[in-house]
Design an enzyme around this catalytic site. Structure first.
Site, PDB file in Angstrom:
ATOM      1  N   LYS A 166       5.039 -10.373   9.115  1.00 34.10           N
ATOM      2  CA  LYS A 166       4.527  -9.455  10.131  1.00 34.10           C
ATOM      3  C   LYS A 166       3.004  -9.486  10.161  1.00 34.10           C
ATOM      4  O   LYS A 166       2.388  -9.530  11.223  1.00 34.10           O
ATOM      5  CB  LYS A 166       5.014  -8.031   9.859  1.00 34.10           C
ATOM      6  CG  LYS A 166       4.382  -6.982  10.773  1.00 34.10           C
ATOM      7  CD  LYS A 166       4.830  -5.596  10.402  1.00 34.10           C
ATOM      8  CE  LYS A 166       4.066  -4.552  11.210  1.00 34.10           C
ATOM      9  NZ  LYS A 166       2.634  -4.479  10.809  1.00 34.10           N
ATOM     10  N   MET A 199       0.834  -1.202   0.000  1.00 35.77           N
ATOM     11  CA  MET A 199       0.000   0.000   0.000  1.00 35.77           C
ATOM     12  C   MET A 199       0.871   1.256   0.000  1.00 35.77           C
ATOM     13  O   MET A 199       0.410   2.341   0.323  1.00 35.77           O
ATOM     14  CB  MET A 199      -0.941   0.005   1.205  1.00 35.77           C
ATOM     15  CG  MET A 199      -2.037  -1.022   1.111  1.00 35.77           C
ATOM     16  SD  MET A 199      -3.550  -0.584   2.007  1.00 35.77           S
ATOM     17  CE  MET A 199      -2.924  -0.330   3.666  1.00 35.77           C
ATOM     18  N   HIS A 212       9.667  -3.435   3.332  1.00 39.04           N
ATOM     19  CA  HIS A 212       9.232  -3.711   1.963  1.00 39.04           C
ATOM     20  C   HIS A 212      10.438  -4.037   1.078  1.00 39.04           C
ATOM     21  O   HIS A 212      10.364  -4.928   0.215  1.00 39.04           O
ATOM     22  CB  HIS A 212       8.505  -2.486   1.383  1.00 39.04           C
ATOM     23  CG  HIS A 212       7.211  -2.166   2.062  1.00 39.04           C
ATOM     24  ND1 HIS A 212       7.037  -1.026   2.816  1.00 39.04           N
ATOM     25  CD2 HIS A 212       6.034  -2.835   2.113  1.00 39.04           C
ATOM     26  CE1 HIS A 212       5.804  -0.991   3.284  1.00 39.04           C
ATOM     27  NE2 HIS A 212       5.172  -2.080   2.874  1.00 39.04           N
ATOM     28  N   SER A 269       6.706  -0.698  10.012  1.00 47.02           N
ATOM     29  CA  SER A 269       5.353  -0.514   9.523  1.00 47.02           C
ATOM     30  C   SER A 269       5.204   0.904   8.982  1.00 47.02           C
ATOM     31  O   SER A 269       5.809   1.849   9.522  1.00 47.02           O
ATOM     32  CB  SER A 269       4.334  -0.747  10.648  1.00 47.02           C
ATOM     33  OG  SER A 269       3.044  -0.330  10.259  1.00 47.02           O
ATOM     34  N   LEU A 277       6.754   2.953   1.379  1.00 42.94           N
ATOM     35  CA  LEU A 277       7.722   1.868   1.468  1.00 42.94           C
ATOM     36  C   LEU A 277       8.840   2.171   2.453  1.00 42.94           C
ATOM     37  O   LEU A 277       9.269   3.316   2.611  1.00 42.94           O
ATOM     38  CB  LEU A 277       8.310   1.576   0.085  1.00 42.94           C
ATOM     39  CG  LEU A 277       7.318   1.216  -1.029  1.00 42.94           C
ATOM     40  CD1 LEU A 277       8.069   0.812  -2.290  1.00 42.94           C
ATOM     41  CD2 LEU A 277       6.369   0.114  -0.591  1.00 42.94           C
TER      42      LEU A 277
END
Length: 514
Positions: free
Chosen positions: A151, A28, A35, A187, A31
């Site tokens: 995660k 989404m 990621h 996150s 980054l």
């Protein structure tokens, strides 16, 4: 790296690729290095192309959630994905991905049993939106492999089930959780945290880790009080607890007692951020049990597989061969259990690893590594192994070796009799003709006379019959074992298949390995 904004551009890019596997990393956006680690994993095969998608999916946000303020920074995402090695980034608009509108969209609903726990209970409809958008993206991208982070464990389990249930031709690869230096799981929502909130948030990974450490080497643990204590600790740290739950990692169903690998997951609110994290509870390190008939390649595959995952290799077949050698060397009748039993009373059987990584076997001080592979030992090992006294003595020794876990054991009753609680059970097999061919090659390489192929096939078939019909611990496939037929597969292909099966049951976050 190419930026693709439409379905037409995506299809044109797919057609222009030089070939090789296509690996896909859906995100989404916003980054971060977590990621990037997925992109690195997806690009580990130099022949592959890696596509990253950036799409803030409205279907998975509830009415009071952060869809409008979710961070959107496409330029930074382009740089981040390019630095990680992606070849293209697909960033469609909502209208491009859902051209008929959200209301007219066909939606997927994952199994209720996977949704009514953890985040699904607090975010109704969330995983319907996740499943729908991922299925839509998979249909457009048509990748060979899908790379997802561990995660978001519940999401990973649901998407694995989606791929399996729909029969989609894509491999789902889970990748380890990456953490900040202070332990916080990476996150995109971490950027909402203030400096004071960030400090409070570190209590989440800290107390999860402490709970996991407290479970090691403990057989009986009531998970209800453990979850309650963890929730209290998080509240005392200034976090608002959404849930703390202990569940089976595959079915996501609640667990009351620590039986095997268990997921301990939590979600908390810290200021404007909702944070999720987890750990895996284990009373011992994982065990893999590999059973199968003679000549299926168990020893070769198991040894390499164990090395790949930093597990101890336990060659139980070598143990039975060593006892058979001792029986022959002692001059007793291999068919008479009463004559064999006294040899087991002071048995000193040692398995060790030589400097080059090969396994050495000794019996009562004699190195029998090569001797136990002789045709004479092979011809009688099933007879000796059928004696109850032999099975009992060696099973007891093997189970003692497995008390701490962290091993791969191969044989003919490992998953049924020796380690019935193994995290992964494999039944490795091949056709009789293929096993005879391999046996002929092995004998030739060791300098032994090679019988006619028909004779070898008859010997192997007879041994299968003896192993599967003996009264004590017969060769059978455990109900929960996965059959792997190795005909036509290289050793590396078999190992890779076993690694994939292992990672579906024992994630990197539980056992990093290798």
């Amino acid at each position: 790296m190419e930026l693709l904004r439409s379905r037409a551009e995506l299809e044109a890019w797919r057609r222009s690729r030089a070939g090789g596997p296509l690996h896909f990393v859906p995100t989404m956006g916003a980054l971060h290095p977590g990621h990037q680690s997925l992109v690195h994993a997806a690009g580990s095969d130099p022949a592959s192309s890696v596509l990253v998608s950036v799409f803030v999916n409205p279907l998975q946000f509830g009415p009071q959630e952060d869809f409008e303020r979710y961070p959107r920074c496409l330029d930074a995402d382009l740089t981040c994905a390019a630095q990680a090695g992606a070849q293209a980034l697909f960033a469609p608009s909502v209208a491009e991905l859902y051209p008929e509108g959200e209301q007219e969209l066909t939606r997927l609903m994952p199994a209720e049993s996977l949704q009514q726990v953890l985040c699904g209970r607090r975010r109704p409809g969330h995983f319907n939106g996740v499943a729908t958008v991922v299925a839509r993206l998979l249909g457009l991208v048509r990748p060979d492999a899908l790379f997802l982070g561990e995660k978001d464990w519940q999401q990973l389990v649901i998407l694995r089930r989606l791929v399996e249930d729909l029969g989609l031709p894509v491999q789902v690869v889970g990748c380890p959780t990456l953490r900040e230096p202070d332990g916080l799981a990476m996150s995109s929502r971490n950027r909402y945290l203030s400096s004071e909130g960030r400090q409070r948030a570190t209590a989440l990974p800290l107390h999860l880790r402490q709970a996991a450490e407290a479970c090691l080497q403990r057989r009986e643990i009531n998970l209800g009080p453990l979850c309650q204590d963890l929730a209290s600790q998080l509240e005392q740290a200034g976090l608002v607890v959404d849930y703390v739950e202990a569940v089976c990692p595959q079915s996501l169903q609640p667990r009351r007692q620590l039986t095997g690998l268990t997921l301990l997951a939590a979600a908390v609110h810290c200021g404007p951020s909702r944070l999720i994290d987890h750990t895996f509870l284990m009373s011992r390190a994982p065990i893999v049990a590999i059973d199968g008939p003679a000549g299926a390649g168990k020893s070769t595959v198991t040894r390499a597989f164990a090395e790949r995952l930093a597990l101890i290799y336990l060659d139980t077949g070598a143990m039975y061969r060593a006892v058979t050698w001792l029986v022959q060397h002692s001059g007793v009748d291999a068919r008479e259990a009463a004559q064999v039993a006294p040899l087991l009373e002071n048995l000193d059987l040692q398995l060790s690893t030589a400097a080059g990584g090969s396994q050495r076997v000794s019996v009562n001080g004699h190195d029998v590594t090569e001797a136990i592979r002789s045709p004479e030992v092979t011809a009688q090992v099933s007879v000796v192994a059928a004696h109850g006294c032999v099975r009992e003595a060696l099973t007891r020794q093997q189970q003692a070796m497995g008390q701490r876990g962290g091993l791969v054991a191969e044989g003919r009753d490992i998953g049924t009799a020796v380690f019935p609680d193994a995290e992964l059970k494999i039944f490795l097999t091949a056709t009789v003709s293929e096993r005879a061919r391999r046996r002929a090659l092995d004998l030739a390489q060791r300098g032994f006379e090679v019988p006619e192929m028909a004779d070898l096939e008859a010997q192997i078939a007879e041994r299968d019959h003896l192993d599967s019909t003996r009264e004590v611990a017969p060769l059978t496939q455990a109900e929960d074992a996965i059959e792997v037929i190795t005909d036509g597969l290289s050793i590396e292909a078999v190992i890779e298949q076993l690694v994939q099966l292992f990672r579906q049951r024992v994630p990197h976050d539980a056992w990093p390995g290798g």
